[in-house]
Design a protein around this motif. Structure first.
Motif, mmCIF file in Angstrom:
data_model
loop_
_atom_site.group_PDB
_atom_site.id
_atom_site.type_symbol
_atom_site.label_atom_id
_atom_site.label_comp_id
_atom_site.label_asym_id
_atom_site.label_seq_id
_atom_site.Cartn_x
_atom_site.Cartn_y
_atom_site.Cartn_z
ATOM 1 N N UNK A 45 29.518 -96.700 -44.205
ATOM 2 C CA UNK A 45 29.353 -95.248 -44.101
ATOM 3 C C UNK A 45 30.441 -94.648 -44.977
ATOM 4 N N UNK A 46 30.403 -93.329 -45.174
ATOM 5 C CA UNK A 46 31.422 -92.712 -46.021
ATOM 6 C C UNK A 46 31.666 -91.273 -45.593
ATOM 7 N N UNK A 47 32.674 -90.679 -46.229
ATOM 8 C CA UNK A 47 32.994 -89.270 -46.037
ATOM 9 C C UNK A 47 32.736 -88.558 -47.352
ATOM 10 N N UNK A 48 32.108 -87.392 -47.265
ATOM 11 C CA UNK A 48 31.860 -86.616 -48.479
ATOM 12 C C UNK A 48 32.197 -85.152 -48.231
ATOM 13 N N UNK A 49 32.649 -84.500 -49.279
ATOM 14 C CA UNK A 49 32.821 -83.051 -49.289
ATOM 15 C C UNK A 49 31.620 -82.529 -50.061
ATOM 16 N N UNK A 50 30.796 -81.718 -49.414
ATOM 17 C CA UNK A 50 29.497 -81.395 -50.004
ATOM 18 C C UNK A 50 29.103 -79.950 -49.723
ATOM 19 N N UNK A 51 28.147 -79.468 -50.465
ATOM 20 C CA UNK A 51 27.499 -78.174 -50.249
ATOM 21 C C UNK A 51 27.096 -78.039 -48.791
ATOM 22 N N UNK A 52 27.433 -76.897 -48.175
ATOM 23 C CA UNK A 52 27.078 -76.700 -46.771
ATOM 24 C C UNK A 52 26.035 -75.615 -46.550
ATOM 25 N N UNK A 53 25.603 -74.941 -47.594
ATOM 26 C CA UNK A 53 24.656 -73.833 -47.425
ATOM 27 C C UNK A 53 23.208 -74.285 -47.558
ATOM 28 N N UNK A 55 20.739 -77.445 -47.349
ATOM 29 C CA UNK A 55 20.596 -78.857 -46.985
ATOM 30 C C UNK A 55 19.828 -79.676 -48.020
ATOM 31 N N UNK A 56 19.127 -79.025 -48.939
ATOM 32 C CA UNK A 56 18.419 -79.756 -49.988
ATOM 33 C C UNK A 56 19.378 -80.545 -50.875
ATOM 34 N N UNK A 57 20.623 -80.105 -50.971
ATOM 35 C CA UNK A 57 21.612 -80.847 -51.754
ATOM 36 C C UNK A 57 21.773 -82.245 -51.172
ATOM 37 N N UNK A 58 21.867 -82.344 -49.848
ATOM 38 C CA UNK A 58 22.040 -83.646 -49.216
ATOM 39 C C UNK A 58 20.753 -84.468 -49.255
ATOM 40 N N UNK A 59 19.604 -83.820 -49.255
ATOM 41 C CA UNK A 59 18.328 -84.525 -49.427
ATOM 42 C C UNK A 59 18.292 -85.166 -50.813
ATOM 43 N N UNK A 60 18.684 -84.398 -51.831
ATOM 44 C CA UNK A 60 18.695 -84.923 -53.192
ATOM 45 C C UNK A 60 19.752 -86.011 -53.361
ATOM 46 N N UNK A 61 20.879 -85.874 -52.686
ATOM 47 C CA UNK A 61 21.905 -86.910 -52.732
ATOM 48 C C UNK A 61 21.355 -88.231 -52.189
ATOM 49 N N UNK A 62 20.611 -88.163 -51.098
ATOM 50 C CA UNK A 62 20.007 -89.378 -50.532
ATOM 51 C C UNK A 62 18.997 -89.989 -51.507
ATOM 52 N N UNK A 63 18.222 -89.151 -52.200
ATOM 53 C CA UNK A 63 17.273 -89.650 -53.191
ATOM 54 C C UNK A 63 18.011 -90.394 -54.311
ATOM 55 N N UNK A 110 39.011 -75.075 -47.291
ATOM 56 C CA UNK A 110 37.728 -75.401 -47.915
ATOM 57 C C UNK A 110 37.196 -74.203 -48.679
ATOM 58 N N UNK A 111 36.450 -74.485 -49.735
ATOM 59 C CA UNK A 111 35.781 -73.423 -50.462
ATOM 60 C C UNK A 111 34.627 -72.859 -49.649
ATOM 61 N N UNK A 112 34.103 -71.748 -50.083
ATOM 62 C CA UNK A 112 33.046 -71.031 -49.362
ATOM 63 C C UNK A 112 31.860 -71.916 -49.019
ATOM 64 N N UNK A 113 31.448 -72.772 -49.932
ATOM 65 C CA UNK A 113 30.238 -73.557 -49.731
ATOM 66 C C UNK A 113 30.527 -75.033 -49.473
ATOM 67 N N UNK A 114 31.737 -75.358 -49.025
ATOM 68 C CA UNK A 114 32.104 -76.748 -48.790
ATOM 69 C C UNK A 114 32.079 -77.098 -47.307
ATOM 70 N N UNK A 115 31.581 -78.298 -47.016
ATOM 71 C CA UNK A 115 31.610 -78.846 -45.666
ATOM 72 C C UNK A 115 32.000 -80.309 -45.737
ATOM 73 N N UNK A 116 32.538 -80.817 -44.625
ATOM 74 C CA UNK A 116 32.932 -82.218 -44.529
ATOM 75 C C UNK A 116 31.825 -82.956 -43.786
#
Length: 136
Positions: A45-53, A55-63, A110-116
């Motif tokens: 597993x891992x930790x990422x700092x990613x777009x939080x607004x 969720x398609x960003x994380x869908x594309x990351x998985x792809x 964190x920046x405006x659009x960042x989530x852990x």
């Protein structure tokens, strides 16, 4: 220095937003100015700092991860724990198991659009431990 271990139960492959739990640990530390280090005590597993607004960003990351480290690749030698195991290890190496985030005013900077996010790479649910260390 402040240290706390946070425990998370994942749902299987995918991301879990852990920003609020980490922010609570930082607030509990009493540190006003410093650094928060997050360390995941696992290799699949891992930790990422990613777009939080969006969720398609994380869908594309998985792809993208499916393309880079597909389950069941016939070239894998490490297959003891199933077809998703070596892919999970590769994904973990590609994304990393630690993050460092500045602390200011007693909060994560964190920046405006960042989530852990805790990014589970195995297909089955797992219990995961994140070490939060706050210094300042």
């Amino acid at each position: 220095m402040f240290r706390k271990i946070l425990e998370f139960r994942t749902r299987g492959r995918g991301t879990t937003d852990i920003t609020a739990e980490v922010a609570r640990a930082v607030a509990a530390s009493g540190v006003r100015e410093g650094l928060c280090n997050l360390f995941l005590q696992h290799t699949s597993a891992s930790l990422i700092l990613c777009e939080n607004a969006d969720p398609d960003v994380r869908v594309d990351l998985e792809m993208l991860m499916q393309r880079l480290a597909p389950d069941g690749d016939p070239e894998y030698v490490h297959v003891t724990e199933g077809p998703d195991d070596m892919a999970a290890h590769a994904r973990s190496v590609l994304t990393g198991n630690s993050l460092s985030i500045p602390v200011g005013g007693g909060a994560l900077m964190l920046g405006t659009w960042q989530g852990v996010y805790l990014y589970e790479h195995r297909t089955a649910p797992h219990q995961r431990s994140v070490v939060v260390t706050v210094t300042g």
